[in-house]
Scaffold this motif. Structure first.
Motif, PDB file in Angstrom:
ATOM      1  N   GLU A  18      16.532  29.742  23.756  1.00  0.00           N
ATOM      2  CA  GLU A  18      16.538  31.089  23.211  1.00  0.00           C
ATOM      3  C   GLU A  18      17.951  31.530  22.840  1.00  0.00           C
ATOM      4  O   GLU A  18      18.170  32.130  21.802  1.00  0.00           O
ATOM      5  CB  GLU A  18      15.985  32.060  24.257  1.00  0.00           C
ATOM      6  CG  GLU A  18      14.693  32.715  23.838  1.00  0.00           C
ATOM      7  CD  GLU A  18      14.015  33.331  25.032  1.00  0.00           C
ATOM      8  OE1 GLU A  18      14.595  34.290  25.578  1.00  0.00           O
ATOM      9  OE2 GLU A  18      12.951  32.837  25.445  1.00  0.00           O
ATOM     10  N   ARG A  19      18.887  31.218  23.739  1.00  0.00           N
ATOM     11  CA  ARG A  19      20.277  31.604  23.486  1.00  0.00           C
ATOM     12  C   ARG A  19      20.815  30.910  22.257  1.00  0.00           C
ATOM     13  O   ARG A  19      21.485  31.515  21.422  1.00  0.00           O
ATOM     14  CB  ARG A  19      21.150  31.273  24.701  1.00  0.00           C
ATOM     15  CG  ARG A  19      21.236  32.417  25.645  1.00  0.00           C
ATOM     16  CD  ARG A  19      22.510  32.530  26.467  1.00  0.00           C
ATOM     17  NE  ARG A  19      23.469  31.468  26.390  1.00  0.00           N
ATOM     18  CZ  ARG A  19      23.977  30.846  27.447  1.00  0.00           C
ATOM     19  NH1 ARG A  19      23.552  31.172  28.650  1.00  0.00           N
ATOM     20  NH2 ARG A  19      24.900  29.922  27.310  1.00  0.00           N
ATOM     21  N   ALA A  20      20.513  29.612  22.160  1.00  0.00           N
ATOM     22  CA  ALA A  20      20.983  28.841  21.006  1.00  0.00           C
ATOM     23  C   ALA A  20      20.381  29.406  19.724  1.00  0.00           C
ATOM     24  O   ALA A  20      21.058  29.513  18.705  1.00  0.00           O
ATOM     25  CB  ALA A  20      20.615  27.369  21.171  1.00  0.00           C
ATOM     26  N   ARG A  21      19.094  29.801  19.810  1.00  0.00           N
ATOM     27  CA  ARG A  21      18.448  30.335  18.623  1.00  0.00           C
ATOM     28  C   ARG A  21      19.039  31.687  18.223  1.00  0.00           C
ATOM     29  O   ARG A  21      19.253  31.957  17.046  1.00  0.00           O
ATOM     30  CB  ARG A  21      16.938  30.461  18.845  1.00  0.00           C
ATOM     31  CG  ARG A  21      16.202  30.362  17.529  1.00  0.00           C
ATOM     32  CD  ARG A  21      14.723  30.213  17.687  1.00  0.00           C
ATOM     33  NE  ARG A  21      14.158  31.313  18.440  1.00  0.00           N
ATOM     34  CZ  ARG A  21      12.933  31.307  18.936  1.00  0.00           C
ATOM     35  NH1 ARG A  21      12.172  30.247  18.780  1.00  0.00           N
ATOM     36  NH2 ARG A  21      12.467  32.339  19.590  1.00  0.00           N
ATOM     37  N   ALA A  22      19.329  32.502  19.238  1.00  0.00           N
ATOM     38  CA  ALA A  22      19.945  33.805  18.961  1.00  0.00           C
ATOM     39  C   ALA A  22      21.302  33.616  18.296  1.00  0.00           C
ATOM     40  O   ALA A  22      21.627  34.292  17.317  1.00  0.00           O
ATOM     41  CB  ALA A  22      20.090  34.600  20.260  1.00  0.00           C
ATOM     42  N   ARG A  23      22.077  32.658  18.807  1.00  0.00           N
ATOM     43  CA  ARG A  23      23.395  32.408  18.233  1.00  0.00           C
ATOM     44  C   ARG A  23      23.287  31.906  16.795  1.00  0.00           C
ATOM     45  O   ARG A  23      24.088  32.284  15.945  1.00  0.00           O
ATOM     46  CB  ARG A  23      24.159  31.390  19.075  1.00  0.00           C
ATOM     47  CG  ARG A  23      24.689  31.978  20.375  1.00  0.00           C
ATOM     48  CD  ARG A  23      25.344  30.905  21.193  1.00  0.00           C
ATOM     49  NE  ARG A  23      26.694  30.617  20.757  1.00  0.00           N
ATOM     50  CZ  ARG A  23      27.776  31.139  21.335  1.00  0.00           C
ATOM     51  NH1 ARG A  23      27.665  31.969  22.343  1.00  0.00           N
ATOM     52  NH2 ARG A  23      28.975  30.831  20.908  1.00  0.00           N
ATOM     53  N   ARG A  24      22.298  31.031  16.565  1.00  0.00           N
ATOM     54  CA  ARG A  24      22.119  30.531  15.201  1.00  0.00           C
ATOM     55  C   ARG A  24      21.755  31.659  14.255  1.00  0.00           C
ATOM     56  O   ARG A  24      22.230  31.716  13.130  1.00  0.00           O
ATOM     57  CB  ARG A  24      21.054  29.432  15.163  1.00  0.00           C
ATOM     58  CG  ARG A  24      21.652  28.076  14.863  1.00  0.00           C
ATOM     59  CD  ARG A  24      20.655  26.987  14.509  1.00  0.00           C
ATOM     60  NE  ARG A  24      19.351  27.099  15.090  1.00  0.00           N
ATOM     61  CZ  ARG A  24      19.005  26.599  16.284  1.00  0.00           C
ATOM     62  NH1 ARG A  24      19.905  25.981  17.028  1.00  0.00           N
ATOM     63  NH2 ARG A  24      17.789  26.716  16.735  1.00  0.00           N
TER      64      ARG A  24
END
Ligand code: C2E
Ligand code: CA
Ligand code: CA
Ligand code: CA
Length: 276
Positions: A18-24
């Motif tokens: 989720e964090r990686a997706r938010a950052r992307r």
């Protein structure tokens, strides 16, 4: 036990995902922010600890679209750093801030503008020439520009750091050590690097009036920095009690919500005009 472990693992990957997706998501939107003119600078006053007069302004990046704030700097600056987007964005910030300072200088308000510099910018081989170009292009006196460098930024410069800092100083630009006290061997920097000012991090200011040890450490830092001839600025000043403590401890300038939150240039200008 195994089931629990599996559950824990799934939970872990899900949140990382989720964090990686938010950052992307932030990164994709941030790529468009400059061309879409969604970025702006707000300015926060730095005031003289005794007279309360505005002595400077810190430029702080804001990201707005359709009239509302999209993300806070603490959310999008790290993404900008990791993706390299901080290079074009940082260059834009520097140019924008210098033009603003030049405009205020021409109106008779010659106050230095402080610009935050991230490690990736500072360690870039062309940093000095960007800086020099922006100063020449804007026509701003170098003495009216201050660079705020964190310990992390200074460390990122490697062996070339001292000579780069000297060159910047020789050009006339002011240097300030940001978030002071939160890093490792901060006090030794004051001896080795040509730093004009240090900013006491707001975590110290926050605990000043509730924790004796913090008060003692803060007073000691201020006294030492002053005896080395440095300007000392406290950030995050929110109460009169904190303000009084810092003034008595020998702080040169104060910055924080008590004296004004970061505001758009037009409002900052009204503030400058009001005290005239
Ligand atoms: P910073 O350089 O330590 O900036 C001070 C932060 O404290 C700002 O947050 C400011 O709005 C906030 N602040 C000011 N007065 C008070 C107060 O009285 N109480 C509290 N609690 N906070 C106060 P902001 O604008 O959200 O920026 C956060 C960080 O993002 C900055 O920390 C800086 O590290 C980074 N940043 C902001 N603009 C830029 C930029 O143009 N370039 C780079 N590289 N970094 C930036
Ligand atoms: Ca700063
Ligand atoms: Ca700071
Ligand atoms: Ca900070």
């Amino acid at each position: 036990v195994k089931a629990q472990g599996q559950h824990g693992y799934r939970f872990f990957t899900a949140s990382m995902h989720e964090r990686a997706r938010a950052r992307r998501g932030i990164e994709i939107a941030l790529r468009q922010a400059l061309p879409r003119h969604e970025l702006s600078l707000h300015y926060q006053p730095k005031v003289d600890a005794h007279s309360g007069r505005v002595m400077g302004a810190e430029a702080l990046l804001r990201w707005h679209a359709n009239g509302h704030e999209l993300y806070q700097p603490d959310q999008f600056i790290p993404v900008a750093e990791d993706s390299g987007l901080i290079l074009p964005i940082g260059a834009w910030v520097l140019r924008r801030a210098c033009r603003q300072a030049r405009a205020w200088q021409q109106l008779g308000y010659a106050i230095p503008i402080s610009v935050n510099v991230s490690p990736l910018q500072f360690q870039h081989a062309d940093f000095y020439s960007w800086l020099d170009d922006v100063l020449n292009e804007s026509g701003l006196d170098a003495e009216l520009l201050e660079l705020e460098l964190t310990e992390r930024t200074v460390m990122s410069g490697g062996d070339a750091t001292t000579s780069l800092l000297r060159r910047i100083k020789q050009r006339g630009v002011l240097l300030s050590l940001d978030d002071f006290g939160t890093g490792y061997c901060s006090l030794s920097y004051l001896k080795h690097f040509p730093i004009d000012a240090l900013k006491i991090d707001r975590v110290f200011v926050h605990d000043l009036t509730s924790d004796r040890d913090t008060a003692t450490i803060t007073s000691a830092i201020i006294a030492m920095a002053r005896s080395l001839g440095k300007v000392v600025i406290a950030e995050g000043v929110e109460t009169h009690e904190q303000s009084a403590f810092l003034r008595h401890a020998g702080c040169t300038q104060l910055q924080g919500f008590l004296f004004g939150a970061p505001m758009p240039a037009a409002r900052f200008e009204q503030r400058l005009a009001a005290v005239d």
